[in-house]
Design an enzyme around this catalytic site. Structure first.
Site, mmCIF file in Angstrom:
data_model
loop_
_atom_site.group_PDB
_atom_site.id
_atom_site.type_symbol
_atom_site.label_atom_id
_atom_site.label_comp_id
_atom_site.label_asym_id
_atom_site.label_seq_id
_atom_site.Cartn_x
_atom_site.Cartn_y
_atom_site.Cartn_z
ATOM 1 C CG ASP A 283 18.494 5.908 35.209
ATOM 2 O OD1 ASP A 283 19.467 5.173 34.596
ATOM 3 O OD2 ASP A 283 17.699 6.461 35.337
HETATM 4 C C1 NOJ Z 1 19.149 6.948 31.856
HETATM 5 C C2 NOJ Z 1 18.279 6.384 31.867
HETATM 6 O O1 NOJ Z 1 17.048 7.312 32.604
HETATM 7 C C3 NOJ Z 1 17.912 4.857 31.947
HETATM 8 O O2 NOJ Z 1 16.532 5.034 31.242
HETATM 9 C C4 NOJ Z 1 19.022 4.029 30.818
HETATM 10 O O3 NOJ Z 1 17.966 2.685 30.685
HETATM 11 C C5 NOJ Z 1 20.162 4.932 31.239
HETATM 12 N N1 NOJ Z 1 20.581 6.235 31.085
HETATM 13 C C6 NOJ Z 1 21.483 3.893 30.114
HETATM 14 O O4 NOJ Z 1 21.453 4.360 29.240
#
Ligand code: NOJ
Length: 762
Positions: A283
């Site tokens: 993530d």
């Molecule tokens: C953080 C988020 O937790 C995730 O769900 C998302 O896909 C990514 N950022 C990219 O934006």
């Protein structure tokens, strides 16, 4: 020189994308034999759009990285031209011309926006869910996107957690079916042929992200393995079994080790036990965040993440920046780097990017299908399916809803005029200028038939700074901060002049989604004050509660005659007219338990029994029992609940047999009758309870449902087949077992309103 390499690529990539794994493997082996360490690390590197959003790719960091072959993937660019320009840099200027994987957070639609995922799950309509993902993928693909960071399948039991909006709620079985449908809808046959449509899906956030303590986003998670396997893992696994191409690791700890560097999770469970063969992306900057978790430096954590099974580093710059040094120091090997690089190249190969790097992105097609009439029509139908009718009292012998298309109707509330917030959170590629506000939608629908009076009536929240600043931070047009007294006066005036008052309230887009935990789930104070004042006019009130989580509606349920829960969507205004005025009967059912008080959270229907059970709905305080002193036990509106404009009756349950062998099956049938005066849809739900087992088992668990539309007076038999798989669970040794004995089988319209029969597995 480059052109020569690119030409070699094109002729060496087999023409038929259904080519065997052997062909893919030899292609990638040959390619990797020519890659330098830097180029391999480049494939492991993912960046966000950054300055491409405003500049041209040539002059951006991403452009420079692409030219050096050091950009494996980039995400959240919303412009086909820019995407292709960047791709062209990678393909024509980098030494080996390896294409970039373009990702994006397409969460509940690209530009045709469906209800939030929690609302999509409330349709209990798997075909609709699959179709919404297919439409999202079609629009995204035409706009250059090859990969979506969806579905989010984190089970979440606690509505204080704002990301409940992005998942399918509290149930593992329903969550698993939704996960499969979304993966199928997004991916279609994209891996099967060059002509296939769809984009690669990414199941997230692996794992347990929805179990953040106290519902606080990013907070600690600590959980037994039995609970993981029985309650939290099933939807991720279902996505893997449906063929999802990628997995995103979560921010949180799993057994005190961040998921991104948890080898047990990413390798033993995901790959060895479940057989996942795709790529794993971290993530956002989660490799970097491991330092804040107290696990050392970016270098140490990048090495750990790689060794655990993370293949791509989202935005931490740890893989590209430190793995070379770790290789020299011997903490990672070339095999470790190769393994990750190969998985990323495999994803690109399977997506057909080596054959045609511009396969995703077609400006002409994008223009034709993005937010096209057909997609909007489907979205309108599905949005109407998602609304959950929580309450519909009769006044003067008639239910408040559906409303008549005549007289004077007041539409009041902070969400009446918003265009950016109508879609809800995570609507990255939305073009709000195209959407219909509630006021516009109602005006169009009622034109020539009824008079519509509209006003904002109150502020969203009491704090002007938050109302303005947070909205801007989330790219929303702030809902105006108005003078409360003046707004209230106007609202009361309109209400007095109307036959009925519809209040559009709740959360705006930035109030749910990532980083939006709440400690109080009631309607915000200015909104409640407005409702209280409007009640004094004596006019019937319909509350449209916009939300991405459970709202505490205890006061509202006592005072407001009709309440409809709404989960946003670009076609929300039209869909609301369809339902409020009776063209369509509501058919949504809750996929989360709505508490009576925030302090009951986490509240969920499929809990384990305690040694001192207290029935839900009880008000008496019992000494030394697990009850609250200050609130009626159990939910206000349970999981699975939702009303419609008709009524249904259920016959007794008929079992094909009262016993079943451990490898056999039996059927349970009820006759469902629409006893009302209108066609309507019912979601018939099946629950099972294992009465005696070697570990404590939930009081009930959803194991099936059927969504049926019946004409007035129509009856139909609804049959469920009980197979051993529906009765199995993970025991203390984490073996997946069926233990013989007695089971309760329950069928009914929601998780609390159930008939029970018993059968025995011998
Ligand atoms: C953080 C988020 O937790 C995730 O769900 C998302 O896909 C990514 N950022 C990219 O934006």
């Amino acid at each position: 020189m480059f052109l020569l390499f690119f030409f070699v690529f094109l002729i060496s990539v087999p023409c038929n994308a259904q080519s065997s794994d052997d062909e893919m493997n030899s292609f990638i082996t040959e390619l990797m034999s020519r890659m330098t360490l830097d180029e391999k690390l480049g494939q492991l590197n993912q960046q966000q759009a950054g300055d491409i959003t405003t500049g041209t790719p040539q002059n951006t960091d991403a452009g420079r990285l692409a030219a050096q072959g050091r950009l494996g993937s980039i995400f959240n660019i919303m412009d086909v031209q820019k995407i292709h320009d960047l791709q062209r840099i990678a393909v024509t200027q980098s030494r080996l011309g390896i294409p970039i994987l373009i990702g994006m957070d397409v969460i509940h639609g690209y530009q045709t926006i469906f209800p939030l995922p929690i609302g999509m799950s409330a349709t209990w309509d798997l075909d609709a869910i699959r179709e919404s993902a297919r439409i999202a993928a079609a629009e995204a693909s035409a706009n250059g996107v090859a990969w979506t960071f969806s579905p989010m399948v984190d089970i979440s039991l606690d509505s204080r957690w704002g990301r409940q909006a992005e998942g399918a709620g509290e149930d593992p079985w329903l969550g698993s079916r939704v996960a499969e449908a979304m993966v199928q809808g997004y991916q279609g046959d994209v891996f099967a042929s060059d002509k296939g449509t769809g984009i690669m899906a990414c199941v997230k956030h692996f794992a347990l992200y929805g179990a953040a303590e106290s519902g606080l986003d990013y907070n600690t998670v600590d959980m037994s393995h039995i609970r993981m396997y029985n309650q939290y893992f099933p939807p991720y696994r279902a996505a893997v079994e449906a063929g999802v191409g990628s997995v995103m690791s979560s921010f949180n700890l799993v057994d005190a080790v961040p998921a991104t560097s948890n080898r047990w999770l990413l390798t033993d469970v995901l790959r060895r036990q479940w057989g996942f063969q795709g790529m794993v992306v971290s993530d956002y900057a989660s490799i970097d965040e491991m330092t804040s978790h107290g696990l050392g430096t970016l270098k140490t954590n990048s090495a750990r993440a790689l060794l655990a099974g993370t293949d791509m580093d989202m935005c931490a710059n740890g893989f590209i920046g430190t793995l070379g040094q770790s290789l020299n120091e011997g903490t990672v090997t070339m095999e470790d780097i190769d393994r990750a690089c190969r998985r990323i190249l495999e994803a690109k190969y399977r997506l057909g990017l080596f054959r045609d790097p511009y396969r995703f992105g077609d400006a002409k097609l994008a223009k034709k299908i993005t937010y096209c009439k057909e997609h909007r029509k489907t979205a309108r139908r599905i949005t109407a399916e998602s609304f959950v009718l929580l309450k519909n009292d009769s006044i003067g012998g008639n239910p408040v809803l559906p409303l008549q298309r005549k007289g004077t109707i007041a539409l009041i509330g902070p969400l009446v005029d918003t265009r950016t917030d109508i879609t809800g959170s995570w609507s990255m590629a939305q073009d709000a200028s195209k959407y219909t506000t509630l006021r516009e939608g109602f005006e169009r629908y009622l034109k020539g038939k009824a008079t519509l009076l509209c006003t904002q009536g109150c502020n969203l929240i009491d704090n002007p700074h938050t109302q303005q600043a947070v909205a801007k931070g989330h790219d929303c047009q702030p809902i105006p901060f108005v003078d409360s007294d003046h707004a209230l006066g106007e609202a009361l005036d309109l209400a007095r002049r109307s036959d009925v008052v519809i209040c559009a309230m709740g959360e705006c887009a930035w109030m749910n989604g990532e980083g939006t935990s709440r400690s109080n789930l009631e309607l915000y104070p200015p909104q409640r004050r407005l409702l209280e004042a409007l009640l004094q006019t004596g006019k019937p009130i319909v509350l449209l509660n916009f939300a991405g989580r459970a709202t505490v509606l205890t006061w509202e349920s006592q005072h407001i005659p009709a309440i409809l829960n709404v989960w946003y969507g670009s076609e929300c205004a039209d869909a609301l007219c369809d339902v409020l005025f009776g063209d369509v009967s509501p058919s949504g059912r809750l996929t989360l338990s709505m508490p009576r008080s925030t302090g009951q959270e986490p509240l969920y229907y499929n809990h384990l029994p305690t040694g001192r059970p207290v029935p839900d709905g009880t008000t008496d305080y019992r000494v030394w029992s697990p009850n609250y002193l200050d609130v009626v036990q159990g939910p206000l509106y349970p999981f699975g609940y939702g009303l419609t404009y008709s009524r249904f009756s259920y016959s007794d349950i008929r079992l094909s047999s009262s016993t079943m062998s451990a490898d056999g099956s039996l059927t349970a049938t009820v006759t469902l009758t629409n006893t009302g005066k209108r066609e309507a849809t019912e979601v018939v739900q099946l629950y099972i309870h294992d009465r005696v087992a070697s570990i404590s088992r939930p009081v009930k668990e959803l194991k099936g449902f059927q969504r049926l539309t019946l004409k007035a007076g129509e009856s139909r038999d609804v049959t469920f087949t009980i197979t051993p798989d529906l009765l199995k669970f993970y025991n203390s040794d984490l073996d997946y077992v069926l233990e013989p004995g007695e089971f309760d089988l329950m069928i009914g319209p929601d998780s609390y309103n159930l008939q029970i029969v018993t059968f025995e597995v011998k």
